[in-house]
Write a protein that holds these residues in place. Structure first.
Motif, mmCIF file in Angstrom:
data_model
loop_
_atom_site.group_PDB
_atom_site.id
_atom_site.type_symbol
_atom_site.label_atom_id
_atom_site.label_comp_id
_atom_site.label_asym_id
_atom_site.label_seq_id
_atom_site.Cartn_x
_atom_site.Cartn_y
_atom_site.Cartn_z
ATOM 1 N N THR A 323 0.921 -1.149 -0.108
ATOM 2 C CA THR A 323 -0.045 0.059 -0.010
ATOM 3 C C THR A 323 0.873 1.302 0.181
ATOM 4 O OG1 THR A 323 -0.039 0.177 2.386
ATOM 5 C CG2 THR A 323 -1.838 -1.235 1.093
ATOM 6 N N ARG A 324 0.332 2.385 -0.462
ATOM 7 C CA ARG A 324 0.566 3.648 -0.237
ATOM 8 C C ARG A 324 0.026 4.814 0.104
ATOM 9 N NH1 ARG A 324 1.223 6.607 -5.374
ATOM 10 N NH2 ARG A 324 0.265 5.393 -6.913
ATOM 11 N N LYS A 325 0.378 5.614 0.973
ATOM 12 C CA LYS A 325 -0.924 6.835 1.227
ATOM 13 C C LYS A 325 -0.857 7.983 0.644
ATOM 14 C CE LYS A 325 -0.700 5.264 6.091
ATOM 15 N NZ LYS A 325 0.781 4.652 6.191
ATOM 16 N N VAL A 326 -1.888 8.404 0.114
ATOM 17 C CA VAL A 326 -2.045 9.660 -0.719
ATOM 18 C C VAL A 326 -2.765 10.639 -0.199
ATOM 19 C CG1 VAL A 326 -2.563 10.614 -3.027
ATOM 20 C CG2 VAL A 326 -1.382 8.528 -2.974
ATOM 21 N N PRO A 327 -2.604 11.986 -0.101
ATOM 22 C CA PRO A 327 -3.563 12.838 0.588
ATOM 23 C C PRO A 327 -5.046 12.760 -0.291
ATOM 24 C CG PRO A 327 -1.354 14.038 0.293
ATOM 25 C CD PRO A 327 -1.407 12.551 -0.283
#
Length: 351
Positions: A323-327
């Motif tokens: 996973t990766r977090k994005v605003p």
């Protein structure tokens, strides 16, 4: 978080529009969740481009992989206030015949955030509280937002693995190791199976080495028969059985479905987890000839959600490498990136 807002799909294929306000006043049996994170699923892309119809007419807030904190609740759900929760991607009615038979994930009166009601591409959302799943003390290294993908990407393959009866000594083959298949590999391994992961893209396979996959097969350029031959060789080298294979089609592509069907052996079980609108040509009589079983699976019944949360909280299923977090404010770019598929990691939108 003071300002409430949502990103609404107002027209098919057009950029989502930021709109003031989010989360309606909860009814007696409802809870309002302050969103910590919301995953971007392939189904969201289908709703966005119109290839999959939504239950509710537009405008609509997409997003059905939600983790957050209950900040408001109706009179019958007040005990949830202040608790960290996971929102089921499919919320069954709990009273129909399917629900009574333990098939709540197939409930015809189900409520799906981001489809039947406003979802989690927002600061807040309001949902029925009856099937919320508590998230315990957060383990070191994981935030509440990281649990968002458990709501679908982890629970859906958990449902498939449990229905297939995967256990110690089994051989499990996962075809397609994207947003769902990567967790199917880990869950099947946690159940005791020897797991072989198959994907066209070596970048999707690499993180699974040492995370559930006993072996991987990069299938680009290989026929379904050639993949089967490699699986047979790998099964023999790992001392896995030659019959009773548990096969999970998670790619959602015709080539993946044909490959998964080609894996049938005597007493095999085939679970169709991925979705495509395209048709494939298969010799269904192979199911008869191999005395094999096949089933499709939609979502996951809420009673399995606590197990999914525990698998992640305990570290037996890892989410961070996938996973990766994005605003949240970059949601339109996130949709474009997900559609392009250049990064195999699933995006989690964070308000």
């Amino acid at each position: 978080m003071s300002e409430r807002y949502s990103w609404r799909l107002t027209e098919i294929g057009k950029p989502l529009v930021r709109t003031p306000g989010a989360g309606t006043a909860p009814g007696p049996d409802e809870a309002t969740i302050e969103v910590a994170g919301c995953g971007v699923c392939h189904t969201d892309l289908g709703f966005f481009d119109g290839s999959v119809a939504t239950i509710r007419r537009l405008p609509l807030v997409l997003g059905h992989e939600v983790a957050g904190t209950v900040v408001e609740a109706g009179a019958n759900a007040a005990s949830w206030i202040g608790r960290r929760v996971l929102v089921p991607a499919v919320i069954p009615c709990g009273t129909c015949d399917l629900c009574r038979r333990g098939r709540g994930n197939a409930c015809t009166r189900q409520t799906m955030p981001g489809n039947a009601i406003d979802g989690g591409f927002a600061s807040h959302l309001t949902v029925p509280a009856g099937h919320l799943t508590p998230i315990p003390e957060l383990p070191d290294g994981l935030s509440l937002a990281d649990f968002a993908v458990v709501a679908d990407a982890v629970t859906t393959p958990l449902q498939a693995v449990r229905r297939a009866g995967v256990g110690a000594g089994d051989l499990a083959i996962v075809v397609g190791t994207g947003g769902i298949g990567s967790y199917a590999v880990q869950i099947a391994a946690a159940a005791g199976a020897t797991v072989i992961a198959v994907d066209l893209d070596p970048a999707r396979l690499e993180p699974l080495k040492g995370r559930g996959a006993a072996a991987v097969i990069a299938a680009d350029g290989l026929s379904a028969r050639e993949v089967r031959d490699r699986v047979q060789d790998l099964a023999a080298s790992h001392g896995a059985p030659r019959s009773g294979w548990k096969i999970f089609e998670c790619s959602g592509h015709p080539a993946g479905q044909e490959t998964a069907f080609a894996m049938l052996v005597t007493a095999a079980t085939l679970a169709v987890v991925g979705f495509t609108r395209e048709k494939v040509a298969l010799r269904l009589s192979n199911l008869m000839a191999y005395d094999a079983d096949a089933f499709g699976t939609w979502g996951c019944p809420p009673h399995l959600y606590p197990e999914a949360v525990e698998l992640v909280a305990s570290g037996r299923v890892e989410v961070l490498p996938f996973t990766r977090k994005v605003p949240m404010d970059d949601v339109n770019d996130a949709l474009a990136q997900s559609a392009a598929g250049t990064d195999p990691r699933r995006i989690i939108l964070v308000p």
